[in-house]
Write an enzyme that holds these catalytic residues in place. Structure first.
Site, PDB file in Angstrom:
ATOM      1  CE1 TYR A  38      -3.923   2.294   0.770  1.00 28.57           C
ATOM      2  CE2 TYR A  38      -2.231   3.492   1.982  1.00 28.57           C
ATOM      3  CZ  TYR A  38      -3.487   3.445   1.407  1.00 28.57           C
ATOM      4  OH  TYR A  38      -4.294   4.554   1.448  1.00 28.57           O
ATOM      5  CE  LYS A 118     -25.605   6.220  23.482  1.00 27.81           C
ATOM      6  NZ  LYS A 118     -24.400   7.006  23.750  1.00 27.81           N
ATOM      7  CB  CYS A 435       6.663  -5.579  58.379  1.00 25.83           C
ATOM      8  SG  CYS A 435       5.192  -4.708  57.834  1.00 25.83           S
TER       9      CYS A 435
HETATM   10  C1  9MJ Z   1     -23.739   5.418  18.836  1.00 21.84           C
HETATM   11  N1  9MJ Z   1     -23.280   6.384  19.639  1.00 21.84           N
HETATM   12  O1  9MJ Z   1     -23.072   4.423  18.648  1.00 21.84           O
HETATM   13  C2  9MJ Z   1     -26.820   6.490  17.528  1.00 21.84           C
HETATM   14  N2  9MJ Z   1     -25.013   5.607  18.205  1.00 21.84           N
HETATM   15  O2  9MJ Z   1     -28.906   7.231  16.539  1.00 21.84           O
HETATM   16  C3  9MJ Z   1     -25.647   4.717  17.374  1.00 21.84           C
HETATM   17  N3  9MJ Z   1     -25.766   6.699  18.289  1.00 21.84           N
HETATM   18  C4  9MJ Z   1     -27.883   7.464  17.336  1.00 21.84           C
HETATM   19  N4  9MJ Z   1     -26.781   5.270  16.969  1.00 21.84           N
HETATM   20  C5  9MJ Z   1     -29.693   8.319  16.579  1.00 21.84           C
HETATM   21  N5  9MJ Z   1     -25.174   3.490  17.069  1.00 21.84           N
HETATM   22  C6  9MJ Z   1     -29.136   9.243  17.411  1.00 21.84           C
HETATM   23  C7  9MJ Z   1     -27.966   8.698  17.884  1.00 21.84           C
END
Ligand code: 9MJ
Length: 673
Positions: A38, A118, A435
């Site tokens: 690459y 998330k 100790c």
């Molecule tokens: C995160 N933080 O991973 C949303 N998010 O969808 C995912 N945040 C989100 N979706 C609508 N996977 C508003 C926020």
């Protein structure tokens, strides 16, 4: 100057190839060429662009290095507001969420959801026009954010140009910019070395890096991007479900979650949550929960919004791994070797699902560097099975002058002197086995699973027995009076006889375990194994001089001194003898003592050898009787020269000393390795 057609074609071809390899690497997770290959293509394109600057286009993969610092960020108004998410914290709230939706939609069957972890980073929106990245913005307050295009362009997983047949005229997509834990650790490491500011967690590091006015610095930060939603699209009809839409994003070159799944019901969601909670520690990045989105776009539309959050999506949060609480005091714990470790006493708080009232502060240097004071509100982190730690003080919440923790001058357990040994960070209690803390720790270590493996002899029991004066050292363990053991709190006839039985069983062990169990400073399991393999018996080890000891693999001058020092103490020899007399034994082993083929020779190592550290290479030579020196002289037998050797090789040449390369070194060792 006109650019020759062939050059134009080559540059175009290179750009396309590089973009495809980026896509395979960042989006498909399936690269087809090596990093070196690459780099070679990349350098060729750079070279062409240097010769013909008119060739450079904004979407060229070479244009990710950042540009001149800006004075401020422009404000950007999002075309479609960026939403936030409602939270759920337990199964009940999740079930209620699903029921509310079905009621609202008057829906009979099970609702399908699209699920993904998330990510704990920063929400951004990316605008692509005619397939080209034209604008990137932070979420800001949801209506308008900051224009961070120059910074976003430096993030390798954000494509500068979309790919394939189905590129829309315009698309505004949403996703998260975050930092993987490995990149975060490396960043903090280099910040520490440069005396710069440390980031408390990957989220802060990502936020700080994305909001730098100098995008050239952003370019050096290990940021990553993952898409999770579409704000606006023109010129393409989207498939009618969230999951399929995400698959579409991947098709046009955008990274999406590798953990994304389509689930057919709320039960599937609860199961997904449990699976992700399990996987959390194995992921390369921090997540703070999972996000579920109603899959069907038409049903999403019908469900609508409440204030700033969609009714059709929810974030089911994990128990927080980082929380704030008050640092009530700092105590000092005395370890097996007398080292004093600062321990935070905290206002009890739930972290990662358990109540925590103590956390480690590592050492005094760390306390000073982080400027932690008694009475501070602090951030406490507990991830997986790792011991909870104090990450940082929340300085904004500090009121007035607060006292700094002080290393005590005398041991809090035995009142002996506490000293910092020259050249070492640790402060130690000088009391040794006077100790009680050191005695307790030595006995706990002796009994532990990887040492003598005495079942039922847990930490609490050891502490009681030392406090009651039942045992002073490990040698007393095998002479415990059963009646007195039975009288200890929470013990009875049966448990006492079980313990004595376990002690009896532990007498049959291995030499390596026994050496490890003695708790000699810096002699871990693997060194104990090397020592056992080298000496085969205990007596020659007890009597070995430091030179002989250094012939053992992984034993350098410090460990050799520690071993010698340990066996020079009459007290320790007496303990060992008493243990052997009590019946501790092991099967004899065949010694792997090396033939001393290099006796009388002296070698110097220069440069790096493949697959071996310099210490390891030195151990191998010493095990064969050779001396290893740091400087070349006429008496040097040979210089071992690896990659990038230093001036030593030149000196050897000048003196006519033999020079061996890696192959020569291996031949010297013989094939008995
Ligand atoms: C995160 N933080 O991973 C949303 N998010 O969808 C995912 N945040 C989100 N979706 C609508 N996977 C508003 C926020």
């Amino acid at each position: 100057m006109a650019i020759p057609k062939t050059i134009q074609a080559e540059a175009g071809q290179l750009r396309q190839e590089l973009n495809e390899h980026n896509y395979r690497y960042h989006v498909l997770d399936a690269p087809v060429i090596t990093d070196q290959a690459y780099d070679k293509l990349f350098r060729r394109l750079q070279q062409l662009e240097q010769e013909y600057p008119e060739l450079v286009s904004a979407d060229s993969p070479t244009q990710r290095v950042g540009s001149e610092p800006a004075s401020h960020f422009e404000t950007v108004t999002h075309e479609v507001a960026m939403l936030s998410l409602d939270n759920a914290f337990d199964e009940e709230e999740m079930i209620a969420f699903d029921r509310r939706l079905r009621d609202k939609l008057d829906y009979q069957g099970q609702l399908a959801y699209c699920a993904e972890p998330k990510l704990d980073g920063l929400a951004v929106s990316l605008l692509y026009e005619g397939g080209e990245l034209t604008r990137a913005a932070t979420r800001g307050d949801g209506r308008s954010g900051e224009n961070i295009t120059a910074n976003a362009r430096t993030i390798a997983s954000i494509p500068l140009r979309l790919l394939g047949e189905k590129v829309p005229d315009r698309i505004e997509l949403r996703g998260e910019v975050y930092m993987e834990v490995e990149g975060f650790d490396a960043l903090n490491q280099s910040q520490r070395q440069a005396g710069g500011k440390l980031f408390a967690n990957p989220r802060n590091a990502a936020a700080g890096s994305l909001r730098l006015l100098d995008s050239r610095i952003t370019a050096s930060r290990p940021l990553t991007f993952c898409s999770y939603g579409i704000g606006l699209i023109e010129g393409v009809d989207l498939p009618p479900g969230q999951f399929q839409q995400m698959m579409y994003l991947r098709e046009i070159g955008l990274p999406i979650s590798r953990q994304i799944e389509l689930l057919d019901s709320i039960d599937g969601c609860l199961d997904y949550y449990r699976r992700m909670l399990q996987q959390r520690e194995q992921l390369a990045f921090d997540i703070d929960g999972v996000v579920f989105k109603l899959d069907d776009s038409e049903l999403q539309r019908q469900a609508g919004f409440v204030s700033r959050a969609p009714r059709w999506a929810i974030a089911y949060k994990f128990p927080a791994q980082e929380v704030m609480t008050t640092l009530l005091d700092v105590d000092f714990q005395v370890g097996r070797t007398g080292a004093l470790t600062p321990v935070a006493r905290l206002e009890p708080v739930a972290v990662g699902g358990v109540m925590v009232s103590n956390a480690t502060l590592h050492n005094m240097d760390e306390i000073e560097r982080k400027d932690i004071r008694i009475g501070d509100v602090v951030i406490v982190r507990r991830a997986g099975d790792v011991i909870p730690e104090v990450v940082a003080p929340v300085v904004q919440q500090r009121e007035g002058e607060l006292p700094r923790p002080q290393m005590p001058e005398r041991c809090p357990v035995c009142d002996s002197e506490v000293l910092q040994q020259p050249g070492q960070a640790a402060y130690r209690c000088m009391g040794g086995l006077v100790c009680a803390a050191q005695r307790k720790e030595a006995i706990k270590h002796f009994a532990s699973r990887k040492a003598m493996d005495i079942e039922g002899l847990g930490d609490k029991l050891v502490e009681q027995m030392v406090e009651q004066g039942l045992i002073d050292s490990v040698a007393d363990l095998y002479h415990l009076p059963q009646a007195q053991v039975a009288e200890l709190p929470r013990m009875a006839e049966k448990s006492a006889s079980n313990l004595l039985e376990a002690l009896d069983q532990s007498k049959k062990t291995s030499l390596a375990r026994f050496i490890y169990a003695l708790g000699i400073r810096e002699v871990g399991e693997s060194t104990a194994e090397s020592l056992a393999a080298y000496f085969g018996e205990l007596e020659p080890l007890m009597d070995a001089g430091t030179e002989t000891l250094q012939k053992v693999e992984d034993v350098g001058p410090v460990v050799a001194d520690n071993i010698r020092h340990f066996f020079d103490q009459e007290k320790n020899r007496a303990i060992v003898e008493k243990l052997i007399a009590a019946g501790i034994h092991w099967p004899s082993i065949e010694v792997t003592q090396q033939a001393q083929t290099l006796e009388g020779k002296t070698y110097v190592i220069s440069g790096t050898l493949e697959g071996l550290s310099r210490d390891q290479a030195a151990s191998l030579l010493k095990a064969r009787g050779a001396r290893v020196s740091g400087s070349v002289s006429a008496k040097t037998s040979a210089v071992i020269s690896g990659e990038n050797p230093g001036s030593k090789v030149a000196k050897a040449e000048a003196l006519g000393v033999e020079i061996l390369d890696q192959a020569g070194f291996e031949a010297l060792l013989g094939d008995d390795r």
